[in-house]
Design a protein around this motif. Structure first.
Motif, PDB file in Angstrom:
ATOM      1  N   ALA A 176      23.960  -3.760  24.669  1.00 54.90           N
ATOM      2  CA  ALA A 176      23.737  -4.089  26.078  1.00 54.90           C
ATOM      3  C   ALA A 176      24.560  -5.289  26.520  1.00 54.90           C
ATOM      4  O   ALA A 176      24.987  -5.370  27.680  1.00 54.90           O
ATOM      5  CB  ALA A 176      22.255  -4.356  26.329  1.00 54.90           C
ATOM      6  N   LEU A 190      26.857  -1.635  33.267  1.00 54.62           N
ATOM      7  CA  LEU A 190      26.325  -1.998  34.581  1.00 54.62           C
ATOM      8  C   LEU A 190      25.968  -3.470  34.649  1.00 54.62           C
ATOM      9  O   LEU A 190      26.184  -4.130  35.678  1.00 54.62           O
ATOM     10  CB  LEU A 190      25.101  -1.132  34.904  1.00 54.62           C
ATOM     11  CG  LEU A 190      25.370   0.367  35.097  1.00 54.62           C
ATOM     12  CD1 LEU A 190      24.061   1.125  35.272  1.00 54.62           C
ATOM     13  CD2 LEU A 190      26.301   0.612  36.268  1.00 54.62           C
ATOM     14  N   LEU A 191      25.417  -4.015  33.583  1.00 52.57           N
ATOM     15  CA  LEU A 191      25.095  -5.441  33.569  1.00 52.57           C
ATOM     16  C   LEU A 191      26.346  -6.302  33.715  1.00 52.57           C
ATOM     17  O   LEU A 191      26.291  -7.411  34.263  1.00 52.57           O
ATOM     18  CB  LEU A 191      24.356  -5.799  32.275  1.00 52.57           C
ATOM     19  CG  LEU A 191      22.903  -5.352  32.183  1.00 52.57           C
ATOM     20  CD1 LEU A 191      22.357  -5.608  30.778  1.00 52.57           C
ATOM     21  CD2 LEU A 191      22.024  -6.059  33.214  1.00 52.57           C
ATOM     22  N   SER A 228      17.698  -6.290  37.891  1.00 54.72           N
ATOM     23  CA  SER A 228      17.167  -4.951  37.649  1.00 54.72           C
ATOM     24  C   SER A 228      17.633  -3.942  38.685  1.00 54.72           C
ATOM     25  O   SER A 228      17.632  -2.732  38.434  1.00 54.72           O
ATOM     26  CB  SER A 228      15.636  -4.988  37.610  1.00 54.72           C
ATOM     27  OG  SER A 228      15.123  -5.432  38.852  1.00 54.72           O
ATOM     28  N   LEU A 270      20.517  -3.383  39.566  1.00 62.33           N
ATOM     29  CA  LEU A 270      21.778  -2.794  39.117  1.00 62.33           C
ATOM     30  C   LEU A 270      21.549  -1.595  38.210  1.00 62.33           C
ATOM     31  O   LEU A 270      22.473  -0.821  37.964  1.00 62.33           O
ATOM     32  CB  LEU A 270      22.603  -3.831  38.347  1.00 62.33           C
ATOM     33  CG  LEU A 270      22.996  -5.126  39.065  1.00 62.33           C
ATOM     34  CD1 LEU A 270      23.626  -6.087  38.064  1.00 62.33           C
ATOM     35  CD2 LEU A 270      23.942  -4.829  40.210  1.00 62.33           C
ATOM     36  N   LEU A 271      20.309  -1.468  37.703  1.00 67.46           N
ATOM     37  CA  LEU A 271      20.046  -0.537  36.611  1.00 67.46           C
ATOM     38  C   LEU A 271      19.245   0.673  37.075  1.00 67.46           C
ATOM     39  O   LEU A 271      18.508   0.606  38.056  1.00 67.46           O
ATOM     40  CB  LEU A 271      19.282  -1.262  35.496  1.00 67.46           C
ATOM     41  CG  LEU A 271      19.938  -2.550  34.975  1.00 67.46           C
ATOM     42  CD1 LEU A 271      19.031  -3.219  33.948  1.00 67.46           C
ATOM     43  CD2 LEU A 271      21.307  -2.260  34.380  1.00 67.46           C
ATOM     44  N   THR A 315      21.733   2.788  26.662  1.00 68.97           N
ATOM     45  CA  THR A 315      22.118   1.373  26.663  1.00 68.97           C
ATOM     46  C   THR A 315      23.618   1.170  26.817  1.00 68.97           C
ATOM     47  O   THR A 315      24.060   0.103  27.246  1.00 68.97           O
ATOM     48  CB  THR A 315      21.590   0.672  25.399  1.00 68.97           C
ATOM     49  OG1 THR A 315      20.188   0.952  25.281  1.00 68.97           O
ATOM     50  CG2 THR A 315      21.769  -0.826  25.464  1.00 68.97           C
ATOM     51  N   PHE A 363      13.742   2.654  34.222  1.00 69.57           N
ATOM     52  CA  PHE A 363      13.564   2.681  32.774  1.00 69.57           C
ATOM     53  C   PHE A 363      13.058   4.070  32.398  1.00 69.57           C
ATOM     54  O   PHE A 363      11.987   4.503  32.857  1.00 69.57           O
ATOM     55  CB  PHE A 363      12.569   1.611  32.337  1.00 69.57           C
ATOM     56  CG  PHE A 363      12.488   1.445  30.844  1.00 69.57           C
ATOM     57  CD1 PHE A 363      13.582   1.032  30.109  1.00 69.57           C
ATOM     58  CD2 PHE A 363      11.302   1.719  30.170  1.00 69.57           C
ATOM     59  CE1 PHE A 363      13.521   0.878  28.728  1.00 69.57           C
ATOM     60  CE2 PHE A 363      11.219   1.569  28.790  1.00 69.57           C
ATOM     61  CZ  PHE A 363      12.334   1.149  28.071  1.00 69.57           C
ATOM     62  N   GLU A 375      25.505   2.685  29.036  1.00 64.54           N
ATOM     63  CA  GLU A 375      25.656   2.573  30.490  1.00 64.54           C
ATOM     64  C   GLU A 375      25.060   1.267  30.995  1.00 64.54           C
ATOM     65  O   GLU A 375      25.642   0.594  31.850  1.00 64.54           O
ATOM     66  CB  GLU A 375      24.982   3.751  31.184  1.00 64.54           C
ATOM     67  CG  GLU A 375      25.116   3.717  32.703  1.00 64.54           C
ATOM     68  CD  GLU A 375      24.420   4.867  33.390  1.00 64.54           C
ATOM     69  OE1 GLU A 375      24.873   5.259  34.484  1.00 64.54           O
ATOM     70  OE2 GLU A 375      23.422   5.377  32.850  1.00 64.54           O
ATOM     71  N   VAL A 376      23.891   0.897  30.471  1.00 61.06           N
ATOM     72  CA  VAL A 376      23.232  -0.344  30.894  1.00 61.06           C
ATOM     73  C   VAL A 376      24.142  -1.542  30.651  1.00 61.06           C
ATOM     74  O   VAL A 376      24.285  -2.429  31.496  1.00 61.06           O
ATOM     75  CB  VAL A 376      21.890  -0.510  30.159  1.00 61.06           C
ATOM     76  CG1 VAL A 376      21.349  -1.932  30.304  1.00 61.06           C
ATOM     77  CG2 VAL A 376      20.874   0.492  30.682  1.00 61.06           C
TER      78      VAL A 376
END
Length: 373
Positions: A108, A137-138, A12, A14-15, A131, A18, A133-134
């Motif tokens: 994602a 990043l993941l 989390s 990295l993100l 999502t 929310f 971008e998410v």
């Protein structure tokens, strides 16, 4: 609860925060309205699932075995037929269709499932569903927000996300624009993933798929189109989506997902097959949204809002020419909750996203409150 996990070990970290957690106080203010909240913030369906879909779901409820990750042949054929019938997509093999546990999960996970990671560049729209971008990043990839290809300069992206019709803006990309994206990607060996969850909700003009022959010229190499049944089939709670396009890319996604056990439940596959095979329920739902859009658009304009883009989709991209959080408070004072534009990127801080996904009664109530000033 353990407290000895280092921040480095938390995915989390990295993100970003929310986004929906940041409007809790505004939601509480709107909920305090004497006549209750009108929640136009989240694009979640409020209308019941059509009986033809519910019947299909229950008809296989007794089946005990594992479903296949690739989906039933009936589901994949229904998807191919629906894409051709509804959107004019031809030349698609049922083997190049893969069901997903909702399109958010698919988006994602896509960069990582396709093997991208540190040093790879993922391009997303300047104003975008978070999502994209998410997912980058993941995977540990780099992210660039760009609507025009000139912003990429000499860079070679690994993956380009496009979204037409757009969430949140409702903007529709024309055939010429999409053709340029495809040509650019082919020159540089990039994959293009098109989020087409709102393709069936065009209000002004025509929205086309990345896989449309006018765009792809019948060649789906390195092209993926993501589709959802959450919108016009009201299946958000079913988590029912799929991806289609390049057979080699779909096969790669399938192979990885098989190992990870990422499979859509069998009753949901049956429900998806029924939804994709029946256009009547989709047409009825589309007209419900059209009517709600007409009511809200008129009320917003009369209340001093400007509506930008919004040619398609489930949202009105609206502004009062002020910071979006100020507009959010103004609406909350009237018991209306919207989504702030800054959820979707640094360049959208003067807009709010107003969803059409509320009952006729709540939409009428919102219009009355907006008219009262």
């Amino acid at each position: 609860m353990r407290s000895d996990v280092s921040p480095r070990g938390r995915v989390s970290s990295l993100l970003p925060d929310f986004p929906w957690d940041t409007i809790a106080s505004v939601k509480a203010k709107a909920a305090a309205h004497p006549d209750g909240i009108v929640d136009l913030s989240v694009g979640t369906p409020v209308d019941p699932v059509d009986p033809v879909i519910r019947t299909a779901l229950s008809s296989v409820a007794e089946v005990p075995g594992y479903p296949t990750t690739h989906g039933t042949p009936e589901l994949r054929t229904a998807a191919v037929d629906a894409l051709k019938r509804r959107y004019g997509i031809t030349g698609l093999d049922p083997a190049a269709v893969l069901p997903a546990i909702g399109t958010k999960e698919l988006i994602a996970g896509m960069p990582r499932l396709l093997g991208f990671g540190v040093g790879d560049l993922v391009v997303i729209p300047e104003v975008a569903y978070p999502t994209y971008e998410v997912g980058a990043l993941l995977a540990g990839a780099l992210v660039l927000r760009a609507d025009g290809l000139t912003r990429l300069g000499p860079q070679t992206p690994a993956l380009i996300f496009v979204n037409s019709p757009s969430n949140p803006t409702g903007r529709v990309l024309g055939v010429d624009h999409l053709r340029k994206v495809v040509a650019f990607a082919r020159e540089r060996g990039a994959i293009v993933a098109s989020d087409e969850c709102y393709l069936g909700l065009s209000w002004e003009g025509r929205a086309v798929s990345l896989l449309d022959p006018e765009v792809s010229e019948g060649d789906h190499t390195n092209l993926l189109a993501v589709h959802s049944l959450s919108k016009t089939s009201n299946l958000a709670s079913y988590r029912a989506g799929f991806v289609a396009g390049d057979p080699a890319l779909v096969a790669e996604l399938l192979e990885v997902r098989k190992h990870a056990g990422m499979m859509v439940p069998f009753p949901i596959q049956a429900a998806m097959t029924a939804a994709l095979s029946d256009d009547a329920h989709e047409a009825r739902q589309r007209e419900r949204y059209r009517a709600r859009r007409d009511v809200l658009r008129k009320a917003l304009v009369e209340a001093g809002f400007r509506i930008d883009h919004s040619e398609a989709g489930l949202y009105l991209w609206s502004t009062r020419g002020e910071p979006c959080r100020t507009t959010l408070d103004w609406l909350a004072d009237r018991g209306i909750l919207a989504a702030p534009g800054d959820f979707y990127g640094p360049s959208s801080g003067a807009h709010v996203r107003i969803a059409l996904t509320a009952t006729d009664e709540r939409v009428a109530t919102a219009a009355e409150r907006l008219s009262a000033g």
